[in-house]
Scaffold this motif. Structure first.
Motif, PDB file in Angstrom:
ATOM      1  N   SER A   1      34.770  41.386  42.405  1.00  0.00           N
ATOM      2  CA  SER A   1      35.589  41.251  43.605  1.00  0.00           C
ATOM      3  C   SER A   1      35.413  39.913  44.286  1.00  0.00           C
ATOM      4  CB  SER A   1      35.230  42.374  44.574  1.00  0.00           C
ATOM      5  OG  SER A   1      33.854  42.266  44.876  1.00  0.00           O
ATOM      6  N   SER A   2      34.428  39.076  43.819  1.00  0.00           N
ATOM      7  CA  SER A   2      34.230  37.803  44.506  1.00  0.00           C
ATOM      8  C   SER A   2      35.032  36.680  43.847  1.00  0.00           C
ATOM      9  CB  SER A   2      32.749  37.448  44.522  1.00  0.00           C
ATOM     10  OG  SER A   2      32.294  37.342  43.189  1.00  0.00           O
ATOM     11  N   VAL A   3      35.590  36.944  42.664  1.00  0.00           N
ATOM     12  CA  VAL A   3      36.252  35.873  41.926  1.00  0.00           C
ATOM     13  C   VAL A   3      37.775  36.009  42.029  1.00  0.00           C
ATOM     14  CG1 VAL A   3      36.442  34.683  39.708  1.00  0.00           C
ATOM     15  CG2 VAL A   3      34.344  35.899  40.288  1.00  0.00           C
ATOM     16  N   ALA A   4      38.412  34.933  42.476  1.00  0.00           N
ATOM     17  CA  ALA A   4      39.869  34.880  42.447  1.00  0.00           C
ATOM     18  C   ALA A   4      40.278  34.244  41.122  1.00  0.00           C
ATOM     19  CB  ALA A   4      40.390  34.045  43.603  1.00  0.00           C
TER      20      ALA A   4
ATOM     21  N   LEU B   1      35.625  29.600  27.764  1.00  0.00           N
ATOM     22  CA  LEU B   1      35.556  30.485  28.930  1.00  0.00           C
ATOM     23  C   LEU B   1      34.124  30.543  29.463  1.00  0.00           C
ATOM     24  CD1 LEU B   1      37.605  32.103  30.464  1.00  0.00           C
ATOM     25  CD2 LEU B   1      37.134  34.067  29.014  1.00  0.00           C
ATOM     26  N   ALA B   2      33.156  30.585  28.545  1.00  0.00           N
ATOM     27  CA  ALA B   2      31.747  30.586  28.956  1.00  0.00           C
ATOM     28  C   ALA B   2      31.436  29.301  29.721  1.00  0.00           C
ATOM     29  CB  ALA B   2      30.832  30.706  27.740  1.00  0.00           C
ATOM     30  N   ARG B   3      32.015  28.172  29.261  1.00  0.00           N
ATOM     31  CA  ARG B   3      31.767  26.890  29.916  1.00  0.00           C
ATOM     32  C   ARG B   3      32.334  26.889  31.336  1.00  0.00           C
ATOM     33  NH1 ARG B   3      34.210  21.444  27.361  1.00  0.00           N
ATOM     34  NH2 ARG B   3      36.072  22.333  28.314  1.00  0.00           N
ATOM     35  N   ALA B   4      33.460  27.612  31.543  1.00  0.00           N
ATOM     36  CA  ALA B   4      34.031  27.696  32.888  1.00  0.00           C
ATOM     37  C   ALA B   4      33.225  28.660  33.755  1.00  0.00           C
ATOM     38  CB  ALA B   4      35.483  28.138  32.806  1.00  0.00           C
ATOM     39  N   LEU B   5      32.720  29.753  33.159  1.00  0.00           N
ATOM     40  CA  LEU B   5      32.037  30.778  33.944  1.00  0.00           C
ATOM     41  C   LEU B   5      30.609  30.391  34.301  1.00  0.00           C
ATOM     42  CD1 LEU B   5      33.298  34.032  32.183  1.00  0.00           C
ATOM     43  CD2 LEU B   5      33.863  33.228  34.480  1.00  0.00           C
ATOM     44  N   VAL B   6      30.027  29.444  33.556  1.00  0.00           N
ATOM     45  CA  VAL B   6      28.611  29.141  33.746  1.00  0.00           C
ATOM     46  C   VAL B   6      28.351  28.526  35.123  1.00  0.00           C
ATOM     47  CG1 VAL B   6      28.580  26.816  32.738  1.00  0.00           C
ATOM     48  CG2 VAL B   6      26.562  28.277  32.546  1.00  0.00           C
ATOM     49  N   CYS B   7      29.367  27.929  35.748  1.00  0.00           N
ATOM     50  CA  CYS B   7      29.142  27.375  37.093  1.00  0.00           C
ATOM     51  C   CYS B   7      29.324  28.435  38.170  1.00  0.00           C
ATOM     52  CB  CYS B   7      30.023  26.148  37.337  1.00  0.00           C
ATOM     53  SG  CYS B   7      31.711  26.539  37.806  1.00  0.00           S
ATOM     54  N   GLU B   8      29.461  29.697  37.771  1.00  0.00           N
ATOM     55  CA  GLU B   8      29.622  30.818  38.695  1.00  0.00           C
ATOM     56  C   GLU B   8      30.765  30.576  39.675  1.00  0.00           C
ATOM     57  OE1 GLU B   8      25.767  31.551  40.342  1.00  0.00           O
ATOM     58  OE2 GLU B   8      24.929  32.096  38.403  1.00  0.00           O
ATOM     59  N   PRO B   9      31.987  30.433  39.139  1.00  0.00           N
ATOM     60  CA  PRO B   9      33.117  30.085  39.998  1.00  0.00           C
ATOM     61  C   PRO B   9      33.559  31.240  40.881  1.00  0.00           C
ATOM     62  CG  PRO B   9      33.888  30.545  37.793  1.00  0.00           C
ATOM     63  CD  PRO B   9      32.390  30.606  37.736  1.00  0.00           C
ATOM     64  N   GLU B  10      34.162  30.880  42.003  1.00  0.00           N
ATOM     65  CA  GLU B  10      34.816  31.875  42.846  1.00  0.00           C
ATOM     66  C   GLU B  10      36.326  31.776  42.704  1.00  0.00           C
ATOM     67  OE1 GLU B  10      33.281  31.557  46.800  1.00  0.00           O
ATOM     68  OE2 GLU B  10      31.333  32.358  46.200  1.00  0.00           O
TER      69      GLU B  10
ATOM     70  N   VAL C   1      45.874  33.109  46.574  1.00  0.00           N
ATOM     71  CA  VAL C   1      45.163  34.076  45.742  1.00  0.00           C
ATOM     72  C   VAL C   1      43.861  34.431  46.442  1.00  0.00           C
ATOM     73  CG1 VAL C   1      44.315  32.208  44.256  1.00  0.00           C
ATOM     74  CG2 VAL C   1      44.198  34.554  43.439  1.00  0.00           C
ATOM     75  N   ALA C   2      43.593  35.731  46.513  1.00  0.00           N
ATOM     76  CA  ALA C   2      42.435  36.222  47.264  1.00  0.00           C
ATOM     77  C   ALA C   2      41.291  36.550  46.311  1.00  0.00           C
ATOM     78  CB  ALA C   2      42.848  37.469  48.045  1.00  0.00           C
ATOM     79  N   PRO C   3      40.055  36.585  46.818  1.00  0.00           N
ATOM     80  CA  PRO C   3      38.927  36.981  45.974  1.00  0.00           C
ATOM     81  C   PRO C   3      39.181  38.363  45.370  1.00  0.00           C
ATOM     82  CG  PRO C   3      38.138  36.156  48.073  1.00  0.00           C
ATOM     83  CD  PRO C   3      39.627  36.244  48.189  1.00  0.00           C
ATOM     84  N   GLY C   4      38.846  38.515  44.115  1.00  0.00           N
ATOM     85  CA  GLY C   4      39.040  39.798  43.447  1.00  0.00           C
ATOM     86  C   GLY C   4      40.433  40.009  42.901  1.00  0.00           C
ATOM     87  N   GLU C   5      41.331  39.066  43.240  1.00  0.00           N
ATOM     88  CA  GLU C   5      42.710  39.223  42.795  1.00  0.00           C
ATOM     89  C   GLU C   5      42.956  38.411  41.523  1.00  0.00           C
ATOM     90  OE1 GLU C   5      47.062  39.087  44.974  1.00  0.00           O
ATOM     91  OE2 GLU C   5      45.688  37.437  45.337  1.00  0.00           O
TER      92      GLU C   5
END
Lengths: 277, 292
Positions: free
Chosen positions: A207-210, A170-179, A34-38
């Protein structure tokens, strides 16, 4: 069928992973990337190995063979507590929130990788650790605001509607700024409007998050995923754009052709869950 | 009436010690879901260390601090070296390891310090205060016991409620796998839980030692009552442990004063059975039920 080659140094590449539990093969030579942004959907009948695949990526299950590469680096044996620092985040089936922590505390735990104060200053309550704590809470509030979860900071998850709990998760997963964001059945239990909100949110991740998501809800998968991988009995039987997947004879057979034997692989996955304790 | 006041004051002071023992058990239960049967032996060892330091330096306070520090270290080492190996195993494995550790520590203490009980100094005078010409059963040393246990309980509450470290410990305690996924170093939190627990235990040891004698097996009765206090308080609630400890201290003080001290162990067990019948998960438990 063949997984596409990834540009070096980007995204996640799962190469020829094999996992078996007590003689039952849960994943057999599975390759996925899986690529970034995909946005990649992972579908398959119950027990096909979807959750086991996530557990391998998270380091809960060690594969017998195969390799993982993340952003071009081999992942080796992953320690789950290092994932956040590698900018990999995962949501769990259902909600998986800490029931005894408030909403804000739940999300703050997700921001652990931003902690700077060491054990010593945290124990002694030095100002540095205090500043650290405030900064983390600000991040958590921002993540909650991004998902439209305001004014529920001090609530316990159990007192909130299910859809709101899923947003907090979902907020708990996104708060670490995942890629790399691994979503385990994100659409489960949501109504049509909540599903369209979720689809918008996934599309807005940038586009930076896979994104890799395991899901049963086919309409949701076709609407949000750029590509879909189909697992059946631990093997990849299709890897294509959603429209092509819907026509694929192997996929149709896996979903419709047999209905009696879906229990088989489920045993393996149940065992995987047991092994995690 | 004077007797009632005396028994109440005495109950508060012994209850504070039970509370410290209960806190030690509760912290370990919260961190690793293990009942630490070795707690009595661990606090016996740290009290012997304090005794040795006091005898060689002549300073009570130096011994007091060394007891707490050695508790911290002992707890961390035991978790890291022994308990880590059985944390994910069935609960019985940890029970066996803890019982083995108990036996080992009692034997080691006997070998180093002998089996003859020795006395242990109190921090302050144990002569009761004079109030309006009558001497009450509450001495400056009892004030010290109550205050220091309150300070430790408040410190722990602050750590758990108001710091990021406490938040990570609470997250790791109830859902270690989820906490791990979010980047919490769960193993470290477990070690820290054991270290803090052993420190609370060490505190109980030096506080109770002046009123009993210091010997390899002399802390067992305190531990049994501390265990009852922890269960009464719900086993995973630090405030519950404190309330359970003080409540038990009061109850047992009345039993001892009005009915005779021989009935104290029996009364503790009656209270335990009664609470488990009425509220099986304890009075302050946050969990709904417990697997037995």
């Amino acid at each position: 069928m063949e997984p596409r080659e990834l540009a070096r140094g980007t995204g996640l590449s799962v190469h020829e992973i094999t996992v078996s539990f007590a003689g039952i093969t849960a994943l057999e030579h599975v390759s996925v990337d899986v690529a970034p942004g995909e946005v990649l959907g992972v579908i398959g009948p119950n027990g096909a190995g979807k959750t086991t695949l996530f557990n391998v990526i998270c380091g809960f299950v060690a594969p017998q063979s195969g390799a993982l590469r993340w952003r071009g680096e081999p992942l080796g044996r992953i320690r789950p507590d290092r994932l956040a620092a590698l900018r990999i985040a995962r949501t769990l089936q259902g909600v998986g929130l800490f029931p005894h922590l408030t909403v804000l505390e739940n999300v703050t735990v997700g921001a652990t990788r931003f902690r700077r104060a060491g054990l010593g200053s945290a124990l002694l309550g030095l100002p540095r650790s205090d500043r650290d704590e405030r900064a983390l809470r600000e991040r958590a509030r921002a993540a909650l605001a991004q998902l439209g979860c305001e004014n529920i900071d001090e609530r316990l998850p159990g007192t909130l509607p299910y859809a709101v709990q899923k947003r907090v998760a979902l907020a708990r997963a996104l708060v670490c700024e995942p890629e790399l964001l691994l979503l385990d059945e994100p659409a489960g239990g949501l109504d049509a409007r909540e599903l369209s909100d979720l689809a918008k949110l996934v599309a807005s991740l940038g586009s930076s998050v896979a994104v890799m998501l395991v899901e049963h809800h086919m309409d949701f998968v076709t609407s949000v995923c750029d590509r879909v991988v189909v697992l059946d009995f631990g093997r990849v039987i299709a890897d294509d754009v959603p429209r092509a997947i819907q026509q694929d004879p192997h996929v149709l057979e896996a979903y419709l052709g047999r209905d009696a034997d879906t229990g088989d692989g489920l045993g393996a996955e149940a065992r995987a869950t047991d092994a995690r304790g | 009436m004077t007797k009632f006041i005396d028994l109440t004051l005495n109950g508060v002071s012994t209850g504070a010690i039970y509370a410290a023992v209960a806190l030690a058990l509760v912290l370990i239960w919260r961190a690793t879901r293990i009942i630490n049967f070795a707690q009595g032996a661990m606090l016996m060892i740290t009290t012997y260390i304090a005794s040795a330091v006091i005898n060689s330096t002549g300073s009570y306070w130096f011994g007091f601090v060394v007891a707490l520090l050695s508790g911290l270290i002992l707890g961390a080492v035991i978790e890291r070296v022994l308990i880590r190996r059985v944390e994910s195993a069935p609960p019985l494995n940890a029970v066996i390891v803890a019982l083995g550790l108990y036996t080992l520590l009692v034997a080691v203490a006997g070998m180093i310090w002998g089996n003859t009980p020795r006395s242990f100094p109190a921090a302050f005078s144990i002569r009761g205060y004079d109030i309006g010409g009558t001497r009450v059963l509450f001495a400056p040393n009892d004030s010290f016991i109550v205050l220091v246990v309150i300070a430790v309980a408040l410190g722990l509450a602050l750590l758990f409620r108001a710091t990021g470290l406490g938040l990570q410990m609470r997250a790791a305690a109830f859902q270690p796998e989820v906490a791990r996924l979010l980047g919490v170093r769960v193993g470290r939190m477990f070690t820290l839980g054991w270290a803090l627990a052993a420190m609370a235990g060490a505190l109980a040891g030096v506080l109770v030692a002046p009123s009993i004698f210091l010997g390899p097996n002399d802390f067992d009765p305190i531990l049994i009552i501390g265990f009852v206090a922890a269960v009464v308080g719900g086993l995973d609630s630090p405030p519950g442990a404190v309330i359970g400890g003080v409540g038990l201290g009061l109850g047992l003080s009345y039993v001892s004063g009005y009915e005779g001290s021989a009935l104290v162990p029996l009364a503790a067990l009656v209270i335990l059975v009664f609470v488990l019948m009425v509220r099986p998960s304890g009075l302050f438990s946050s969990t709904q039920g417990r697997r037995v």
